[in-house]
Design a protein around this motif. Sequence first.
Motif, PDB file in Angstrom:
ATOM      1  N   LEU A  85      51.810  33.228  -2.595  1.00  0.00           N
ATOM      2  CA  LEU A  85      51.544  32.844  -3.974  1.00  0.00           C
ATOM      3  C   LEU A  85      50.511  31.723  -3.989  1.00  0.00           C
ATOM      4  N   ILE A  86      49.494  31.853  -4.853  1.00  0.00           N
ATOM      5  CA  ILE A  86      48.446  30.840  -4.954  1.00  0.00           C
ATOM      6  C   ILE A  86      48.234  30.468  -6.417  1.00  0.00           C
ATOM      7  N   PHE A  87      47.998  29.193  -6.661  1.00  0.00           N
ATOM      8  CA  PHE A  87      47.436  28.764  -7.936  1.00  0.00           C
ATOM      9  C   PHE A  87      46.056  28.216  -7.618  1.00  0.00           C
ATOM     10  N   LEU A 100      55.466  21.702  -9.626  1.00  0.00           N
ATOM     11  CA  LEU A 100      56.519  20.890  -9.012  1.00  0.00           C
ATOM     12  C   LEU A 100      57.889  21.540  -9.177  1.00  0.00           C
ATOM     13  N   GLU A 101      58.071  22.295 -10.253  1.00  0.00           N
ATOM     14  CA  GLU A 101      59.327  23.025 -10.447  1.00  0.00           C
ATOM     15  C   GLU A 101      59.508  24.134  -9.409  1.00  0.00           C
ATOM     16  N   LEU A 102      58.399  24.552  -8.792  1.00  0.00           N
ATOM     17  CA  LEU A 102      58.436  25.620  -7.784  1.00  0.00           C
ATOM     18  C   LEU A 102      58.430  25.070  -6.370  1.00  0.00           C
ATOM     19  N   ASP A 103      58.628  23.777  -6.219  1.00  0.00           N
ATOM     20  CA  ASP A 103      58.420  23.125  -4.928  1.00  0.00           C
ATOM     21  C   ASP A 103      59.248  23.703  -3.792  1.00  0.00           C
ATOM     22  N   GLY A 104      60.354  24.350  -4.072  1.00  0.00           N
ATOM     23  CA  GLY A 104      61.142  24.974  -3.016  1.00  0.00           C
ATOM     24  C   GLY A 104      60.585  26.311  -2.550  1.00  0.00           C
ATOM     25  N   MET A 105      59.584  26.824  -3.264  1.00  0.00           N
ATOM     26  CA  MET A 105      58.991  28.114  -2.932  1.00  0.00           C
ATOM     27  C   MET A 105      57.788  27.935  -2.015  1.00  0.00           C
ATOM     28  N   ASN A 106      57.386  29.029  -1.418  1.00  0.00           N
ATOM     29  CA  ASN A 106      56.213  29.015  -0.540  1.00  0.00           C
ATOM     30  C   ASN A 106      54.976  29.356  -1.375  1.00  0.00           C
TER      31      ASN A 106
END
Length: 195
Positions: A85-87, A100-106
């Motif tokens: 996943l990229i932003f 930051l809400e996705l910080d546990g994800m890769n």
Amino acid sequence: KFRDLCSAKFFLWMVDDPLIRWKKEWPPALKEPTISSYPLYDQIFIYDTFYVQQLKHMGLDNVSFLPCCYDDRYFPMKTDSKYGLIFYGTHIIKRERILLELDGMNFRVAGIGWEDSILAHRCIAVDAWNDSNLVYNQSKIVLNIHHPQSVNGANLRCFESMASGRMLITEPLMDLKDMFVEDKELVFYYNIQDL
């Protein structure tokens, strides 16, 4: 005066808010000198239907909707996937808070300003102006978080990431809903839990 010297038609295509001048300080300032020049154009194209209506309410009738697009000479590109996943986009607080809400994800981030943010450890070093095609094509999923200036309109990232053959996850803006089929051509997220 230049218009009087030639028979050329003058067009303007805006992929930013046509009513304000973006600056580092908030709130942004009105674009008075730019707005006063709009009647000089034969036709103005705006990427967001919201601003088309705003300019028409200001008395401009030379305004039309023209969404962003992509250049099929460059998209897609043959390369191996490196990222899940990229932003890819400029750092702003709205985007940082969501990520930051996705910080546990890769996931990874790329673009201007991320190297100095709290998410610097997730930053890919790229040439922000030239490497979007490469980054999209090296990713499996592209997350799009629109800048606040996009009220209804889709940014360039939406079109380029889909042209790269990547899954796009983005906010459900009205112009996107009018152009694409949800869950077939792209995926909308309605809140952080959806991500």
